[in-house]
Design an enzyme around this catalytic site. Structure first.
Site, PDB file in Angstrom:
ATOM      1  N   ASP A   1     -13.829 -25.833 -11.234  1.00 40.61           N
ATOM      2  CA  ASP A   1     -13.103 -24.705 -10.665  1.00 40.61           C
ATOM      3  C   ASP A   1     -11.627 -25.107 -10.547  1.00 40.61           C
ATOM      4  OD1 ASP A   1     -12.589 -22.312  -9.183  1.00 40.61           O
ATOM      5  OD2 ASP A   1     -12.689 -23.490  -7.347  1.00 40.61           O
TER       6      ASP A   1
ATOM      7  N   GLU B   1      -4.767 -13.979   1.353  1.00 36.27           N
ATOM      8  CA  GLU B   1      -4.483 -12.844   2.231  1.00 36.27           C
ATOM      9  C   GLU B   1      -3.665 -13.274   3.437  1.00 36.27           C
ATOM     10  OE1 GLU B   1      -7.316  -9.088   1.872  1.00 36.27           O
ATOM     11  OE2 GLU B   1      -7.948 -10.558   3.345  1.00 36.27           O
TER      12      GLU B   1
ATOM     13  N   ASP C   1     -15.352 -25.961  -4.856  1.00 36.80           N
ATOM     14  CA  ASP C   1     -15.200 -26.066  -3.409  1.00 36.80           C
ATOM     15  C   ASP C   1     -15.618 -24.812  -2.657  1.00 36.80           C
ATOM     16  OD1 ASP C   1     -12.962 -24.482  -4.308  1.00 36.80           O
ATOM     17  OD2 ASP C   1     -12.048 -24.842  -2.348  1.00 36.80           O
TER      18      ASP C   1
ATOM     19  N   ASP D   1     -18.624 -21.060  -6.451  1.00 41.14           N
ATOM     20  CA  ASP D   1     -18.944 -22.157  -7.359  1.00 41.14           C
ATOM     21  C   ASP D   1     -20.385 -22.646  -7.208  1.00 41.14           C
ATOM     22  OD1 ASP D   1     -16.209 -22.252  -8.220  1.00 41.14           O
ATOM     23  OD2 ASP D   1     -15.732 -23.355  -6.397  1.00 41.14           O
TER      24      ASP D   1
END
Length: 1156
Positions: free
Chosen positions: A384, A504, A829, A833
């Site tokens: 990732d 965000e 993480d 994933d």
């Protein structure tokens, strides 16, 4: 429960009598596997599920039959009984501790609402439908829908570390209709029907409704207090029970991890089958020879008083007799030794300070000891990006709105340029210069005319944004209102934003610094405080009625909020999301020049590696909104497929949007990521980066972290239509086939990957691409695309897959694992994933900012990506070599010990007479040869690895050693140690050494007498001499194969193996009631014993030692060359690599010899 399969749970709050009819389970917790009555039979049944235990049980039973067994039954029963007792004792202790834990859990006091007041009772007495009060810092006893709590905003906080490992607090909201009606003192009138999902293990999923005022009101995961979590920062919370006992989400998640088996374990089973076949051959040979001997020679040897059986029956008895004598070819201690070795390896890995992350305060975590050696055999890594290669700590860098781009422009041109952070938290950093954007928002500078006036549709009419301030005003409102964050106020009254996504939080926090502060958030309203910083203007407070939030997920890739401005009474939809998603939802009347300008800025940000989002909005007509809201409310009250129904309804409203602008957020790389990736690539491991970013962003990140460089041939496959993708991949394959560069890379988009992953047997693929399914020609093209992709991937050193979903991540790993047969490792993480981590041969979780789901699903966990260097290149490689050599040596030493039994059959008329005493046989693997081998397997090293801190402090010399270490990884990646060739070599050595051990003592005792009394050498004196040679020879062989010695090796070999053997001989010689009594004392005074030991050891040393030394001199392995270099450094004979010409080249030496 009333139904075998519960499709929907119906609960009556405060209706205990009605709920009892449904037979919901109580809250009594029992995690034990056994009780007093079932422990012995059930535990024994579990142990005999293992094939090895069944094999040795059969051997023990056969050994108890006197007619076929030459050995005492105790010599077979005792080891098996010991192994079973140890396993059962461990099981019993674990179950007892589980029982104590269950008892403690069931006795926790809780407050249950009964007859008008809260009564303290035991946790186990809670029933579904009851109302329960939880106080601050108490564990939540079961799954509750929260009705009310002590906080003014009705938001409580829970810590779910017991469920998902996350210590970050999660907000939960009270049911809106009861939040102000229920408290901890007054009488509670709440008699309602609750409908919700049946029990399931999905922690972050819950759908339900509460019948209130003749209407069904929706409740979801945000209203659920999870059993096992702790209530934090909230004095009390009151909720109604929906799941109890084994049906809570905590208990539903307490399931065993999916079983993964390493390649070595699979091959060990194959080798055991080979040895079983060899044992079968020996037994058949002895059985046939026994039958022939009885037929032809028994009459000549009547003095033997043989059994008066036919030759066929005698041969059958002989088969089982030699089956017992030769079953030590597969020792029971091999299984126990491997288990102990794996646990010890995991212990050392977890305590390796080189893998301690001070940033996370975490060491390596080992969850699957069975895969330790697989870490040394990795061929493909699937990684990732966000939080794995990067820090997942966001910094707002740029935004492009109207005419202008706001931010520090120098950082676009100079990657090394950085701005000091003025504010930072765990999730974000802030260094954005707000001066220009504040001036344009609040001063006369914002009256600047737009270069591209923006038309906006309003009640079937078109209005136009003419000035920078107008578009900027709506853009900043979009940032401040369109999010899923909640507000936490500290003791000083300062506002902090909390949320699931650092992106965000960074956006909402950035717009707060500009002057648009989201002040209060409630279930149905938002307060927006507009603060003109540094300007002589008054604070403005705006209020918005919040209707709904259309949440972000990996499929939608966007989120929206629908609000009503209470000042203007207009209904707005504000949206943010991925650029490819938002562009497809823009109204055709959008200014094409403005879209082109934003696209250009997006490309600029993407090339710099920033994470980008587009922002858009629209004004909704009242009538259209009411019609849509009715559909939305209906979808929200659905129990089954609620999320999909809401997503479908959201598609209807999230259309005809008007573009406002875009943002760029930086997620910087973790420390030493480029160096680690470079080392892994030099080790010959192929690395794939799987990310949701757009192609340009992914490519820039790939260059930054050195997945590829300017010397590498890089090709791209954007997401076009089926035929176009096929042509692009054909062209790429032709380019790769004709290219001179050895290093090649591919960047492919998720849309193109959908064709690669297309499966005609998968209903989802069939539904998504009916045009492929319904056309045999197009189906053939899709099949060809997959073949082309696999051929290209085989040639690539690195592959970057962008715009991929979590499901695609899993499918990519699955495709490569099954189609190419490579050993895969997935590292990530976050929760997105998990599917990839579970699919790969080895899953690695990283302790990051996105929770602990990846860590909990993984086989191993580390604090930062850079520790993959130690995990694979050091521990993985050593584990592979140590375990491989241990298994090979185990087979060897047991052949050396067992084959003399076969040879002796030709000297004892195939009678089944054992050449060694029963106790010698029993203690050979458990005492005499166990510890030296275990010490070697634990501490063996073919190279001393400089520590990270040590090499950095010492400078170039030790750093050079670490630089060359990746080249040695090919030993495991190419599986050069645990091979059929090496297995056959060790088997040959076993036969060869056992022949020497048997025939040299046999020939030595042919002539001569044993002592001055004139006693001849008998079978027992030969047995002691031969067995002594076995013990010395296998230790000598271990000595020759040990590369780096320490005090543990010497102590184990001399202090335990040799010493304990001699001590046992002396003690047993005086205690045994057999004919062999006093034989040892006579043999110890005989020169034949020492002659035999010296002669056999000499043969072994000359043959094995000379071949080892000769190979070491003429063709040293890379690890041996590097070991010589490191030794020379320590002795200060060399000071740099230039003076040491034997070092391997600085590229992976794929043809280098094995390290054995």
């Amino acid at each position: 429960m009333s139904e075998d399969i519960e499709t929907k749970r119906i609960i009556y709050s405060n209706g205990n009598e009605v709920n009892k009819i449904k037979r919901f389970p109580t809250n009594y917790v029992s995690t034990t596997k056994y009780n007093v009555i079932t422990f012995v039979p059930k535990c024994l049944f579990e142990q005999f599920k293992k094939v090895a235990n069944i094999y040795f049980l059969v051997a023990a039973v056969l050994q108890s039959i006197p007619i076929i067994s030459p050995l005492s039954p105790i010599s077979a029963i005792a080891p098996l009984g010991f192994v079973l007792c140890v396993a059962m004792l461990r099981e019993g202790l674990e179950d007892y501790f589980r029982y104590k834990s269950d008892k403690e859990t069931n006795s926790i006091p809780v407050n249950i609402y009964i007859d008008g007041s809260f009564v303290q009772m035991r946790c186990a007495q809670i029933q579904v439908g009851q109302i329960v009060m939880v106080k601050k810092d108490e564990p939540i006893p079961c799954d509750l829908i929260m009705l009310a709590n002590s906080n003014e905003n009705s938001v409580a906080f829970i810590e779910t570390s017991t469920l998902d490992g996350e210590k970050a607090l999660k907000p939960r909201q009270s049911f809106p209709k009861t939040k102000n009606l229920i408290n901890d003192k007054d009488f509670i009138r709440f008699f309602n029907v609750i409908e919700c999902d049946p029990p399931n293990p999905r922690i972050y999923h819950f759908n339900g409704t509460i019948s209130y005022g003749k209407k069904k009101k929706p409740v979801d995961k945000n209203h659920l207090l999870l059993g096992g979590a702790f209530l934090r920062n909230t004095s009390w919370a009151i909720g109604v029970v929906v799941y109890t006992g084994r049906e809570t989400k905590l208990r539903q998640n307490l399931m065993s991890r999916a079983f993964k088996q390493s390649r070595i374990d699979k091959k060990v089973n194959l080798y055991i089958c080979y040895i079983l076949f060899l044992q079968f051959f020996f037994c058949i040979t002895c059985a046939i020879c026994s039958g022939i001997w009885v037929d032809e020679k028994m009459n000549e040897h009547r003095y033997l008083h043989g059994r008066d059986y036919p030759s066929i029956l005698e041969g059958t008895f002989s088969y089982f007799t030699y089956f017992l004598l030769l079953n030590t070819m597969i020792p029971i201690s091999l299984i126990v030794s491997l288990e102990f070795l794996k646990v010890a390896q995991g212990f050392f890995m977890e305590r390796d300070v080189e893998m301690y992350s001070s940033l996370r305060d975490r060491t390596c975590k080992v969850s699957s000891y069975s895969l330790n050696e697989e870490l040394g055999m990795i061929q493909h890594i699937f990684s990732d990006k966000t939080g794995t290669l990067t820090q997942n700590r966001m910094e707002f860098k740029f935004c492009s709105v109207g005419n202008k781009m706001y931010g520090e422009f120098r950082s676009l041109a100079d990657k090394e340029f950085s701005v000091t952070s003025t504010y930072s938290t765990r999730e974000i950093r802030f260094s954005f210069n707000t001066k220009d954007i504040v001036n344009d928002s609040f001063s006369h500078k914002g009256n600047e005319k737009l270069e591209f006036p923006l038309p906006i549709k309003f009640n079937e009419k078109m209005i136009t944004f003419q000035t920078q301030r107008e578009v900027l005003d709506h853009f900043l409102r979009c940032l401040a209102l369109c999010h899923e964050c909640l507000i936490e106020t500290n003791e000083g009254g300062e506002i902090n934003y909390i949320g699931q996504s650092p992106d965000e939080i960074a956006l909402v926090d950035a717009v707060r610094h500009v002057g648009f502060r989201c002040g209060k958030i409630k279930d149905d309203s938002i307060q927006l405080d507009i603060l003109p910083f540094g300007l002589d203007q008054q604070e403005i407070r705006e209020y918005y009625e919040k209707y709904c939030i259309l949440e972000f997920d990996s499929n939608r890739k966007r989120n929206s909020v629908i609000v009503r401005d209470l000042k203007t009474n207009l209904i707005f939809l504000f949206t943010k999301g991925a650029d490819n998603i938002i562009k497809n939802r823009l109204d055709p009347s959008n200014s094409q020049e403005y879209i082109a300008k934003i696209n250009q800025d997006l490309e600029t940000f993407a090339k710099r590696g920033y994470r980008t989002l587009l922002f858009a909005f629209k004004i909704i007509k009242e009538q259209d909104f009411l019609i849509w809201k009715e559909k939305y409310d209906e979808a929200c009250t659905a129990i089954e497929n609620r999320n999909q129904k809401i997503a479908d309804i959201a598609e209807e409203i999230e259309t005809d949007l008007f573009l406002l602008g875009c943002t760029a957020v930086e997620d910087a790389l973790q420390e030493e990521v480029p160096q680690t990736i470079n080392a892994l690539l030099e080790a010959g491991i192929k690395i794939w980066m799987l990310t949701g970013d757009k192609l340009e962003t992914a490519e820039n990140i790939g260059r930054t972290c050195e997945l590829f460089d300017d010397n590498m041939l890089v090709e791209r496959c954007p997401g076009f239509k089926l035929e176009a993708c096929c042509e692009i991949l054909k062209n790429i394959l032709e380019i790769f086939n004709s290219a001179d560069q050895n290093s090649k890379a591919l960047i492919i988009e998720g849309h193109a990957l959908e064709y690669v992953l297309y499966n005609p047997n998968d209903p989802h693929s069939v539904r998504k691409y009916p045009e492929i399914t319904e056309s045999s020609e197009r189906a053939e093209i899709a099949k060809n695309i997959k073949k082309l992709f696999l051929k290209i991937a085989e040639k690539c050193k690195t592959v970057i897959c962008c715009r991929v979903t979590p499901g695609q991540k899993q499918e990519i790993v699955k495709l490569m694992k099954h189609e190419t047969g490579v050993t895969t490792l997935a590292i990530g993480d976050g929760a997105n994933d998990v599917s990839m981590i579970l699919e790969a041969h080895v899953g690695i979780g990283i302790y990051g900012e996105e929770g602990m789901q990846a860590v909990q699903a993984s086989d191993y966990a580390i604090g930062e990506f850079k520790y993959l260097w130690e995990l694979l290149l050091v521990h993985g490689r050593f584990n592979y070599i140590r375990e491989s050599e241990m298994i090979m040596y185990f087979f060897y030493k047991n052949l050396v010990f067992t084959i003399p039994q076969f040879f002796f059959a030709f000297y004892c008329a195939y009678s089944g007479q054992t050449v060694y005493d029963d106790w010698y046989i029993s203690l050979y693997n458990t005492i005499f040869t166990a510890l030296p081998l275990m010490v070697k397997a634990l501490f063996e090293k073919d190279i001393v690895v400089p520590q990270r801190t040590e090499s950095q402090a010492s400078g170039g010399d030790l750093l050079a050693i670490r630089k060359y270490l990746p080249l040695l990884y090919c030993d495991g990646r190419c599986n050069r140690v645990f091979t059929n060739k090496n297995f056959l070599w060790w088997m040959f050595l076993g036969f060869f050494h056992s022949s020497i051990i048997f025939f040299i003592p046999l020939l030595a005792i042919q002539e001569g007498i044993m002592n001055y009394k004139g006693d001849n050498y008998d079978i027992w004196s030969f047995s002691v001499i031969s067995f002594s040679c076995v013990v010395f020879v296998v230790n000598l062989k271990l000595l020759l194969t040990t590369r780096l010695w320490n005090k543990f090796h010497s102590a184990a070999m001399l202090g335990t193996s040799i010493f304990l053997y001699v001590l046992f001989m002396l003690i047993y010689d005086n205690l045994t009631p057999l004919q062999a009594r006093d034989t040892v004392l006579e043999v110890l005074t005989s020169p034949v014993l020492y002659f035999s030991i010296i002669l056999t050891a000499s043969y072994i040393f000359i043959f094995d030692g000379s071949s080892h030394i000769l190979r070491r001199l003429l063709k040293p392995t890379d690890s041996e060359v590097l070991l010589d270099y490191s030794t020379a450094i320590k002795q200060e004979k060399v000071h740099n690599t230039l003076t040491y010409k034997k070092l391997p080249p600085s590229t992976p030496s794929f043809s280098s010899s094995s390290s054995t």
